[in-house]
Design a protein around this motif. Structure first.
Motif, PDB file in Angstrom:
ATOM      1  N   LEU A  46      45.128   5.471  14.060  1.00  0.00           N
ATOM      2  CA  LEU A  46      45.636   4.177  13.375  1.00  0.00           C
ATOM      3  C   LEU A  46      47.043   4.356  13.387  1.00  0.00           C
ATOM      4  O   LEU A  46      47.900   5.186  13.794  1.00  0.00           O
ATOM      5  CB  LEU A  46      45.362   4.713  11.701  1.00  0.00           C
ATOM      6  CG  LEU A  46      43.961   4.766  11.248  1.00  0.00           C
ATOM      7  CD1 LEU A  46      43.896   5.196   9.905  1.00  0.00           C
ATOM      8  CD2 LEU A  46      43.639   3.242  11.199  1.00  0.00           C
ATOM      9  N   PHE A  47      47.816   3.243  13.157  1.00  0.00           N
ATOM     10  CA  PHE A  47      49.401   3.093  13.306  1.00  0.00           C
ATOM     11  C   PHE A  47      49.779   2.188  12.162  1.00  0.00           C
ATOM     12  O   PHE A  47      49.031   1.368  11.527  1.00  0.00           O
ATOM     13  CB  PHE A  47      49.708   2.671  14.397  1.00  0.00           C
ATOM     14  CG  PHE A  47      49.186   1.097  14.918  1.00  0.00           C
ATOM     15  CD1 PHE A  47      50.300   0.025  14.855  1.00  0.00           C
ATOM     16  CD2 PHE A  47      47.943   0.691  15.229  1.00  0.00           C
ATOM     17  CE1 PHE A  47      49.493  -1.250  14.997  1.00  0.00           C
ATOM     18  CE2 PHE A  47      47.453  -0.614  15.550  1.00  0.00           C
ATOM     19  CZ  PHE A  47      48.350  -1.450  15.409  1.00  0.00           C
ATOM     20  N   PRO A  48      51.145   2.236  11.666  1.00  0.00           N
ATOM     21  CA  PRO A  48      51.396   1.381  10.543  1.00  0.00           C
ATOM     22  C   PRO A  48      51.599  -0.090  11.005  1.00  0.00           C
ATOM     23  O   PRO A  48      52.170  -0.377  12.134  1.00  0.00           O
ATOM     24  CB  PRO A  48      53.151   2.070   9.989  1.00  0.00           C
ATOM     25  CG  PRO A  48      53.250   2.869  11.347  1.00  0.00           C
ATOM     26  CD  PRO A  48      52.014   3.337  12.063  1.00  0.00           C
ATOM     27  N   SER A  49      51.441  -0.594  10.254  1.00  0.00           N
ATOM     28  CA  SER A  49      51.299  -2.381  10.478  1.00  0.00           C
ATOM     29  C   SER A  49      52.760  -2.610  10.332  1.00  0.00           C
ATOM     30  O   SER A  49      53.456  -1.807   9.597  1.00  0.00           O
ATOM     31  CB  SER A  49      50.456  -3.095   9.580  1.00  0.00           C
ATOM     32  OG  SER A  49      50.917  -3.152   8.206  1.00  0.00           O
TER      33      SER A  49
ATOM     34  N   TYR B 244      40.732  16.938   0.959  1.00  0.00           N
ATOM     35  CA  TYR B 244      40.922  15.545   0.875  1.00  0.00           C
ATOM     36  C   TYR B 244      40.975  14.945   2.327  1.00  0.00           C
ATOM     37  O   TYR B 244      41.583  15.694   3.101  1.00  0.00           O
ATOM     38  CB  TYR B 244      42.411  15.416   0.083  1.00  0.00           C
ATOM     39  CG  TYR B 244      42.438  15.592  -1.321  1.00  0.00           C
ATOM     40  CD1 TYR B 244      41.937  14.717  -2.432  1.00  0.00           C
ATOM     41  CD2 TYR B 244      42.907  16.764  -1.589  1.00  0.00           C
ATOM     42  CE1 TYR B 244      42.052  15.347  -3.737  1.00  0.00           C
ATOM     43  CE2 TYR B 244      43.037  17.102  -2.859  1.00  0.00           C
ATOM     44  CZ  TYR B 244      42.626  16.518  -3.801  1.00  0.00           C
ATOM     45  OH  TYR B 244      42.910  16.751  -5.356  1.00  0.00           O
ATOM     46  N   PHE B 245      40.350  13.903   2.636  1.00  0.00           N
ATOM     47  CA  PHE B 245      40.551  13.424   4.076  1.00  0.00           C
ATOM     48  C   PHE B 245      41.338  11.972   3.895  1.00  0.00           C
ATOM     49  O   PHE B 245      40.911  11.119   3.076  1.00  0.00           O
ATOM     50  CB  PHE B 245      38.995  13.120   4.330  1.00  0.00           C
ATOM     51  CG  PHE B 245      38.367  14.412   4.650  1.00  0.00           C
ATOM     52  CD1 PHE B 245      38.294  14.861   6.200  1.00  0.00           C
ATOM     53  CD2 PHE B 245      37.545  15.020   3.914  1.00  0.00           C
ATOM     54  CE1 PHE B 245      37.403  16.083   6.424  1.00  0.00           C
ATOM     55  CE2 PHE B 245      37.122  16.261   3.991  1.00  0.00           C
ATOM     56  CZ  PHE B 245      36.966  16.732   5.384  1.00  0.00           C
ATOM     57  N   LEU B 246      42.159  12.010   4.634  1.00  0.00           N
ATOM     58  CA  LEU B 246      42.911  10.709   4.741  1.00  0.00           C
ATOM     59  C   LEU B 246      42.660   9.901   6.019  1.00  0.00           C
ATOM     60  O   LEU B 246      42.424  10.343   7.219  1.00  0.00           O
ATOM     61  CB  LEU B 246      44.614  10.971   5.263  1.00  0.00           C
ATOM     62  CG  LEU B 246      45.347  11.377   4.184  1.00  0.00           C
ATOM     63  CD1 LEU B 246      46.823  11.993   4.600  1.00  0.00           C
ATOM     64  CD2 LEU B 246      45.595  10.347   2.939  1.00  0.00           C
ATOM     65  N   THR B 247      41.996   8.757   5.613  1.00  0.00           N
ATOM     66  CA  THR B 247      41.192   7.754   6.719  1.00  0.00           C
ATOM     67  C   THR B 247      41.664   6.473   6.666  1.00  0.00           C
ATOM     68  O   THR B 247      41.418   5.740   7.559  1.00  0.00           O
ATOM     69  CB  THR B 247      39.605   7.908   6.298  1.00  0.00           C
ATOM     70  OG1 THR B 247      39.566   7.442   4.863  1.00  0.00           O
ATOM     71  CG2 THR B 247      39.263   9.413   6.460  1.00  0.00           C
ATOM     72  N   ALA B 248      42.925   6.072   5.684  1.00  0.00           N
ATOM     73  CA  ALA B 248      43.156   4.631   5.527  1.00  0.00           C
ATOM     74  C   ALA B 248      44.521   4.592   5.432  1.00  0.00           C
ATOM     75  O   ALA B 248      45.137   5.580   4.835  1.00  0.00           O
ATOM     76  CB  ALA B 248      42.387   4.105   4.274  1.00  0.00           C
TER      77      ALA B 248
END
Length: 227
Positions: free
Chosen positions: A26-29, A216-220
């Protein structure tokens, strides 16, 4: 791995300014980068290492130019590109595992060498951070693994650092004895798992969540966790 830690008065951003590196990351838009620059405005931007899924020199320069009081932390492989920002850039040395603490007002940043996972990355200067904000200690380890063959986490001596929240790449949970190792070597009150590929199989992620119901899982992008 990008994480913004905030108490709504002060904040730091770790590995949060980078560009697209591949389909596994993932990357920041552009919209998220704009929010970082103009809304979140962290007091400090921290980078664990120079890989493209963690760090962008151009985005970092843009941030420092827009936020004149902000500072940057990283190993020499990152900070050597910012010599024109003297006084606003802090280099964490990685010659040994000594903890280096810098006070930036309401936030204390402690940096230390934590080896990058994988034999092909031995030359990568990976930095771990302990962030003290609002009397809570957050640990971010970058792209490491347990590396028991070099007795890494025994050397780091983190279990007595009073870690409230440990932010770990999810692959550190894949070992059968991961829960034991987390307790033994870090002893955090909470754990957040990151670096989860958008291409991860749903069953694999569900199995992990079922195996670790308290993690906790960071997925988004822009996912928030209140602690």
């Amino acid at each position: 791995m990008g994480v913004l830690i905030s108490d709504h008065q002060s904040s730091v951003l770790i590995d949060g300014l980078h560009k697209k590196y591949g389909d596994d990351y993932l990357f920041p838009s552009k919209e998220v980068v704009h929010k970082i620059n103009t809304k979140f405005k962290p007091n400090a931007i921290l980078f664990t290492h120079y890989h493209g899924d963690h760090f962008s020199a151009s985005l970092s320069r843009e941030y420092l130019a827009l936020n004149k009081k902000a500072v940057l932390f990283g190993a020499n492989q990152i900070t050597k590109s910012f010599s024109d920002y003297e006084g606003r850039v802090f280099t964490i040395t990685t010659k040994d595992y000594t903890k280096q603490t810098i006070d930036i007002g309401k936030v204390k940043v402690t940096g230390l060498k934590i080896n990058h996972a994988g034999k092909r990355h031995v030359a990568v200067q990976n930095v771990g951070y302990i962030i003290k904000i609002n009397n809570k200690n957050f640990l971010h380890v970058g792209d490491t693994n347990w590396l028991e063959e070099i007795d890494l986490f025994n050397t780091l001596q983190l279990q007595d650092a009073g870690i409230d929240v440990a932010i770990l790449p999810y692959w550190m949970l894949l070992q059968d004895d991961a829960s034991i190792l987390i307790k033994k070597y870090i002893n955090p009150k909470k754990v957040i798992a990151t670096h989860i590929s958008p291409k991860i199989k749903k069953k694999e992620l569900l199995d992990l969540k079922n195996r670790y119901p308290d993690i906790y899982f960071l997925t988004a992008l822009e996912q928030q966790i209140q602690l």
